[in-house]
Design a protein around this motif. Structure first.
Motif, PDB file in Angstrom:
ATOM      1  N   LEU A  72    -106.356  38.473  12.903  1.00  0.00           N
ATOM      2  CA  LEU A  72    -107.309  38.517  14.004  1.00  0.00           C
ATOM      3  C   LEU A  72    -106.752  37.809  15.235  1.00  0.00           C
ATOM      4  O   LEU A  72    -106.981  38.241  16.374  1.00  0.00           O
ATOM      5  CB  LEU A  72    -108.630  37.866  13.586  1.00  0.00           C
ATOM      6  N   SER A  73    -106.002  36.735  15.021  1.00  0.00           N
ATOM      7  CA  SER A  73    -105.421  36.001  16.140  1.00  0.00           C
ATOM      8  C   SER A  73    -104.405  36.853  16.867  1.00  0.00           C
ATOM      9  O   SER A  73    -104.367  36.903  18.101  1.00  0.00           O
ATOM     10  CB  SER A  73    -104.757  34.710  15.650  1.00  0.00           C
ATOM     11  N   LEU A  74    -103.557  37.539  16.112  1.00  0.00           N
ATOM     12  CA  LEU A  74    -102.479  38.328  16.698  1.00  0.00           C
ATOM     13  C   LEU A  74    -102.984  39.626  17.316  1.00  0.00           C
ATOM     14  O   LEU A  74    -102.454  40.097  18.321  1.00  0.00           O
ATOM     15  CB  LEU A  74    -101.419  38.624  15.635  1.00  0.00           C
ATOM     16  N   ASP A  75    -104.005  40.215  16.734  1.00  0.00           N
ATOM     17  CA  ASP A  75    -104.504  41.493  17.231  1.00  0.00           C
ATOM     18  C   ASP A  75    -105.370  41.341  18.471  1.00  0.00           C
ATOM     19  O   ASP A  75    -105.584  42.301  19.205  1.00  0.00           O
ATOM     20  CB  ASP A  75    -105.313  42.207  16.146  1.00  0.00           C
ATOM     21  N   GLY A  76    -105.893  40.135  18.692  1.00  0.00           N
ATOM     22  CA  GLY A  76    -106.700  39.935  19.887  1.00  0.00           C
ATOM     23  C   GLY A  76    -108.154  40.317  19.683  1.00  0.00           C
ATOM     24  O   GLY A  76    -108.588  40.667  18.590  1.00  0.00           O
ATOM     25  N   PRO A  77    -108.953  40.266  20.751  1.00  0.00           N
ATOM     26  CA  PRO A  77    -110.401  40.411  20.630  1.00  0.00           C
ATOM     27  C   PRO A  77    -110.899  41.822  20.368  1.00  0.00           C
ATOM     28  O   PRO A  77    -112.032  41.987  19.906  1.00  0.00           O
ATOM     29  CB  PRO A  77    -110.911  39.901  21.987  1.00  0.00           C
ATOM     30  N   GLY A  78    -110.081  42.852  20.658  1.00  0.00           N
ATOM     31  CA  GLY A  78    -110.579  44.209  20.467  1.00  0.00           C
ATOM     32  C   GLY A  78    -111.789  44.468  21.330  1.00  0.00           C
ATOM     33  O   GLY A  78    -111.748  44.320  22.556  1.00  0.00           O
ATOM     34  N   GLN A  79    -112.927  44.843  20.704  1.00  0.00           N
ATOM     35  CA  GLN A  79    -114.144  45.158  21.437  1.00  0.00           C
ATOM     36  C   GLN A  79    -114.988  43.921  21.750  1.00  0.00           C
ATOM     37  O   GLN A  79    -115.989  44.005  22.451  1.00  0.00           O
ATOM     38  CB  GLN A  79    -114.990  46.150  20.628  1.00  0.00           C
ATOM     39  N   LEU A  80    -114.583  42.758  21.207  1.00  0.00           N
ATOM     40  CA  LEU A  80    -115.336  41.531  21.447  1.00  0.00           C
ATOM     41  C   LEU A  80    -114.957  40.927  22.792  1.00  0.00           C
ATOM     42  O   LEU A  80    -113.879  41.177  23.328  1.00  0.00           O
ATOM     43  CB  LEU A  80    -115.063  40.508  20.344  1.00  0.00           C
ATOM     44  N   THR A  81    -115.840  40.084  23.320  1.00  0.00           N
ATOM     45  CA  THR A  81    -115.463  39.284  24.478  1.00  0.00           C
ATOM     46  C   THR A  81    -114.521  38.188  23.991  1.00  0.00           C
ATOM     47  O   THR A  81    -114.454  37.887  22.793  1.00  0.00           O
ATOM     48  CB  THR A  81    -116.685  38.633  25.128  1.00  0.00           C
ATOM     49  N   MET A  82    -113.802  37.573  24.928  1.00  0.00           N
ATOM     50  CA  MET A  82    -112.893  36.502  24.527  1.00  0.00           C
ATOM     51  C   MET A  82    -113.648  35.350  23.877  1.00  0.00           C
ATOM     52  O   MET A  82    -113.183  34.755  22.897  1.00  0.00           O
ATOM     53  CB  MET A  82    -112.110  36.003  25.751  1.00  0.00           C
ATOM     54  N   ALA A  83    -114.823  35.023  24.396  1.00  0.00           N
ATOM     55  CA  ALA A  83    -115.616  33.929  23.822  1.00  0.00           C
ATOM     56  C   ALA A  83    -116.036  34.263  22.389  1.00  0.00           C
ATOM     57  O   ALA A  83    -115.979  33.412  21.493  1.00  0.00           O
ATOM     58  CB  ALA A  83    -116.842  33.648  24.685  1.00  0.00           C
ATOM     59  N   GLU A  84    -116.460  35.511  22.161  1.00  0.00           N
ATOM     60  CA  GLU A  84    -116.865  35.933  20.814  1.00  0.00           C
ATOM     61  C   GLU A  84    -115.672  35.906  19.864  1.00  0.00           C
ATOM     62  O   GLU A  84    -115.785  35.493  18.699  1.00  0.00           O
ATOM     63  CB  GLU A  84    -117.463  37.334  20.858  1.00  0.00           C
ATOM     64  N   HIS A  85    -114.521  36.346  20.369  1.00  0.00           N
ATOM     65  CA  HIS A  85    -113.307  36.360  19.557  1.00  0.00           C
ATOM     66  C   HIS A  85    -112.917  34.947  19.128  1.00  0.00           C
ATOM     67  O   HIS A  85    -112.635  34.694  17.953  1.00  0.00           O
ATOM     68  CB  HIS A  85    -112.184  37.001  20.374  1.00  0.00           C
TER      69      HIS A  85
END
Length: 957
Positions: free
Chosen positions: A484-497
């Motif tokens: 999850l760290s490497l793939d990034g937030p995807g559809q989430l906001t950065m705060a949610e990620h």
């Protein structure tokens, strides 16, 4: 009078004994006054109620016992001598045991109340016994999920907190909190009290941020339940102020203390012991602000309140004595401080024992007084006792803590070591000081990685399937976190990620702490040598022709607290010889050395033609001062600290030659590494080589910009070259390197191209040798030279967010788990399919692996944490069990790395030591490539012994 007459009239009309009605009314009034913080009126009404009930019902009635129990606790609430409450509580218990039996919940309540009174008076053993009885009765009679069970758990937890057993304390409080939230709801007053107590456990382990958040929640709950001016609100507020006080955040603490003082004086009077505690803490703030007269006045007023209240000497009295004594030490008035420390220590030794926090502070204070009076010989025994107590506490606490929580405790205990290093700097010629400071370094330096490794070894080698299954769950969670760290937030906001990542990390902490607790009994059997004999054991482990150089980075300060003498970071080197001789030398301010370290690394990594200037500068600062101590010594077992852990000492230059020509360096985390590992771990004779992974077209061109906004990409902020057409640069030299090793070690198993996958590495059984030749990364670097074995920014792009965990910011690049035979692209398109982080590698089983070689760039880099080493790949693989690591300190050249590694293995198979073989390979390569960029990027960390699982070769094939 009016309610008494009215009650009697009602009773007469109903034909009821008027005394019973009057007693009930008086008892209700007592409860009302108690809730209003009016202890005096509460007590008078309670005593009247008890007398009336006893007259009407006789002295053996349970109702009388209930009233007596309540009355007993009110004596303490009134600020009276707590001993006056003992008699009614003891009598209540006798009545209840006779009338109700020894298993009744009412008896449990009285036992709990008596335990609380003993606790307030400082009689901890008696309190523990009563709390435990209360808990046993309540669990049996009410069930383990009843709110009254939670109360007993909280009481028992306080006992463990007093003794410094914060893990046990926290465990009981967390259980109590879960019961209360389920049974009473998350807004109940009892929940607030438990949260406040739980914050204390975090505070005492140095985790101030967690403690602060819990206390803010408790304040909000109490304000909602009682109002903002109620005395109950002052308890979490007072503890919140103390969180700021201990961190030196006086501006944040003072207004909170003033608010608490205002409420307590209004509700409890100006002479209540609870008021005295606020005055005492305010005085500490004023001392540090230079308002000495005002501070001394408040300290004395606080002490007078306790003495006038006839409260027997207990923790709060001792604390005020210690704070007033420290005030005098701060002003240099040692003659006034000494009797106060002695009085405090006498109370502690009589009632509680030296091992409590108050006992330790008393010992430290007496040692500081002796130092201030220039009585060094009389001071050192006090500091030796403190070191032994801290060591004992760490041994007890470390067995149950996750690594992140242990790091907090080590930071707290590290202050004891820093005090010794400051004393040593001022007294380098004193043998007793040198030996005690060395002992501190050997006990605490790098301790967190050792405890983590011990847990891993015990679970993988000595425990049952259930525990290993839990360990596998932890490994899986870490892999998920890395993905999850490497793939990034995807559809989430950065705060949610980032919130999702935080929750996963916390879940991992819980699992890790549980595993540590399960393995604790077995780990205790193989504990480190004690403070009394660790120095002797390490001395005996030194090679006859070597010397240990233990470097520490610490915050230097005066031996005792004093104004206008600011502390500053420095480096100190201590030397230990096989015959037991010691030496010490101050290396100077840390910022000067760190800047020189940075300049040298930059010059070497950048192939600067004028590198020698920087190598000579760092030599003069960090090594030349050691020469008088090392006269005649060639083999140096070096345990650097701070930024010095990131430089190859072999490349330092004395103006005539490199240190590689005159010294043979072996790198350690701590001299403690020289001790034999616990247990009998069988060595493996297999060798595994990963090289030339099939990066192919990964990351695939069709990957969207959002999907490429990975954790790593967000860390690379310089030289952004975005675009989906970037690829990992092939490393042909790594395949040639693997083939050369295979010629020397025919039994070696090679994984090349698509087979050099992350999935295969993470499921590897412990080999004797593990060699990985690929791209490496430690995020925060810029571009490396062309042809380097490093992940460049052009491959990753750039962004804006970050994660603090360095084990997620360092790792290796391998083939994707499902790489195709043609093109090699991972169908999933996930960066995490190819990047293996240090966090994941920490879960490998390398117990029995003699040597791990990371033939890649930046594999020795990481976040430097003073006293605890470098957090990155090197730490992860030590935790996993590797005996020796070969890692790089900058972006190594592909072709010369291949030549260096081939030479290294030839030397190893000729029987040379693991560090010595690397040094010879470096010298050989230097003949063709004089610049240290080519020959000096790698260091060997750990055991220097020759390989045992591999027989020396008869000669090159």
């Amino acid at each position: 009078m009016l309610w008494g007459v009215a009650a009697a009239a009602v009773a007469q009309d109903a034909g009821v004994d008027a005394r019973l009605v009057e007693a009930e009314a008086a008892f209700k009034e007592a409860k009302r006054f108690e809730a209003a913080d009016d202890a005096a009126n509460a007590l008078s009404n309670a005593e009247r109620a008890c007398g009336l009930w006893e007259a009407a019902l006789g002295g053996a009635d349970p109702k009388v016992a209930e009233c007596l129990s309540f009355t007993g606790l009110l004596y303490y609430g009134k600020g009276e001598d707590g001993a006056r409450g003992l008699a009614p509580l003891r009598r209540a218990i006798s009545i209840q045991e006779a009338a109700l039996g020894k298993s009744h919940p009412d008896l449990a309540r009285s036992l709990y109340d008596l335990g609380s009174l003993y606790y307030f008076m400082g009689f901890i053993d008696e309190a523990e016994s009563l709390y435990q009885r209360s808990l046993d009765i309540r669990e049996a009679a009410l069930g383990k999920s009843h709110p009254d069970v939670a109360k007993s758990l909280v009481g028992l937890a306080c006992v463990y907190s007093w003794r410094g057993q914060y893990n046990r304390n926290k465990e009981l409080l967390e259980r109590a909190l879960a019961i209360q939230e389920a049974a009473l709801g998350k807004s109940h007053p009892d929940v607030s009290n438990t949260i406040m107590n739980l914050s204390g456990a975090y505070k005492m382990q140095g985790m101030y941020g967690q403690a602060e958040q819990l206390l803010k929640r408790a304040v909000a709950l109490d304000e909602a339940n009682y109002g903002k001016s109620h005395n109950e609100v002052t308890f979490p507020l007072f503890n919140l102020a103390r969180i700021y006080l201990v961190q030196g955040l006086y501006r944040q603490a003072e207004p909170i203390y003033q608010r608490v003082l205002s409420i307590r004086e209004a509700t409890q009077g100006k002479s209540h012991p609870a008021v005295a505690m606020v005055l005492d803490d305010l005085a500490i703030i004023y001392t540090h602000q230079g308002l000495y007269s005002r501070a001394e006045q408040l300290h004395k007023r606080a002490l007078a309140i306790f003495e006038a209240a006839s409260v027997p000497p207990h923790y709060d009295t001792v604390q005020i004595l210690l704070d007033l004594a420290e005030h005098y030490v701060y002003r240099g008035l040692y003659g006034k401080a000494e009797p106060l420390y002695e009085r405090a220590l006498a109370i502690v030794e009589e009632v509680h024992g030296q091992e409590t926090d108050a006992g330790v502070h008393s010992l430290i204070g007496l040692g500081q007084v002796r130092l201030g009076q220039r009585r060094l010989a009389q001071a050192m025994p006090f500091f030796a006792r403190v070191l032994a107590i801290s060591d004992g506490r760490l041994r007890q606490e470390a067995l149950d803590l996750s690594e992140s929580h242990l790091s907090g405790l080590l930071r707290l205990l590290g202050k004891d070591g820093e005090r010794l290093y400051s004393i040593l700097r001022a007294n380098p010629g004193n043998e007793e000081v040198r030996r005690l400071a060395l002992t501190s370094a050997l006990l605490f330096k790098g301790r967190s990685v050792e405890e983590a490794a011990d847990t891993s070894r015990t679970i993988l080698r000595s425990m049952g399937p259930q525990d290993r299954e839990a360990f596998e769950r932890l490994r899986g969670l870490r892999t998920h976190l890395a993905q999850l760290s490497l793939d990034g937030p995807g559809q989430l906001t950065m705060a949610e990620h980032e919130e999702r990542l935080k929750r996963l990390a916390e879940e991992g902490d819980v699992l890790e702490a549980d595993l540590a607790k399960r393995s604790a009994p077995l780990r205790a059997l193989t504990a480190l040598p004690s403070a009394a004999d660790v120095l002797q054991r390490v001395t005996a482990a030194l090679p006859w022709d070597g010397a240990l150089v233990e470097v520490v980075a610490y915050t230097d300060g005066p031996p005792a607290p004093a104004p206008r003498q600011p502390a500053g970071p420095r480096y100190l080197a201590m030397v230990l010889f096989p015959d037991g001789r010691t030496g010490a030398v101050d290396l100077g301010p840390a910022d000067v050395i760190d800047q020189a370290t940075s300049r040298m690394r930059k010059a070497l990594a950048g192939r600067d033609a004028h590198f020698q200037t920087t190598a000579e500068e760092l030599y003069r600062l960090a090594f030349k001062p050691l020469l008088p101590l090392l006269a005649g010594t060639r083999k140096v077992l070096l345990a650097p600290d701070g930024q010095l852990a990131l430089v190859p000492y072999a490349a330092l230059h004395d103006g005539r030659r490199f240190l590689a020509d005159t010294f043979d360096f072996t790198y350690l985390t701590s001299g403690r590494d020289l001790l034999p590992p616990p247990g009998d771990i069988p060595l493996s004779t297999s060798a595994v080589v990963f090289a030339d992974p099939d990066y192919g077209a990964f990351p695939p061109a069709q990957t969207s910009a959002a999907e490429r906004s990975s954790f790593l990409e967000r860390f690379y902020s310089e030289g952004r070259a975005g675009g989906g057409d970037q690829r990992w640069v092939p490393l042909p030299g790594s395949r040639q390197e693997a083939e050369a090793i295979h010629r020397l070690l025919p039994q070696a198993q090679l994984f090349l191209g698509a087979e050099a996958s992350k999935e295969r590495l993470l499921h590897l059984a412990a080999p004797g040798i593990l060699h990985i030749a690929t791209h490496g990364f430690f995020v925060e670097d810029g571009h490396g030279p062309a042809g380097a074995r490093a992940l460049g920014t052009s491959e990753l792009g750039g962004g804006s967010a970050s994660l603090p965990d360095p084990l997620l910011r360092s790792g290796l690049v391998l083939a994707g788990a499902t790489s195709a035979s043609a093109g090699g692209a991972s169908p999933s398109g996930h960066l995490a399919d190819s990047l293996v982080t240090a966090l994941e590698l920490a879960g490998l089983d390398l117990w029995g692996t003699e040597l791990v070689v990371l033939s890649a760039c930046d594999t020795g880099r990481g976040d430097v944490r003073r006293g605890q080493g470098v957090y990155g790949l090197r730490r992860a693989l030590v935790v996993a069990g590797a005996q020796t690591l070969v890692v790089s300190l900058w972006k190594a050249d592909d072709e010369t790395t291949r030549a260096l590694m081939e030479s290294y293995y030839r030397n190893l198979l000729a029987g040379q030591g693991r560090g010595a073989a690397l040094r010879e390979a470096m010298l050989s390569l230097r003949a063709q490539h004089p610049h240290p960029y080519y020959w000096a990027p790698f260091i060997a960390l750990g055991s220097d012994a020759p390989l045992r699982g591999f027989t020396p070769s008869a000669g090159p094939p």
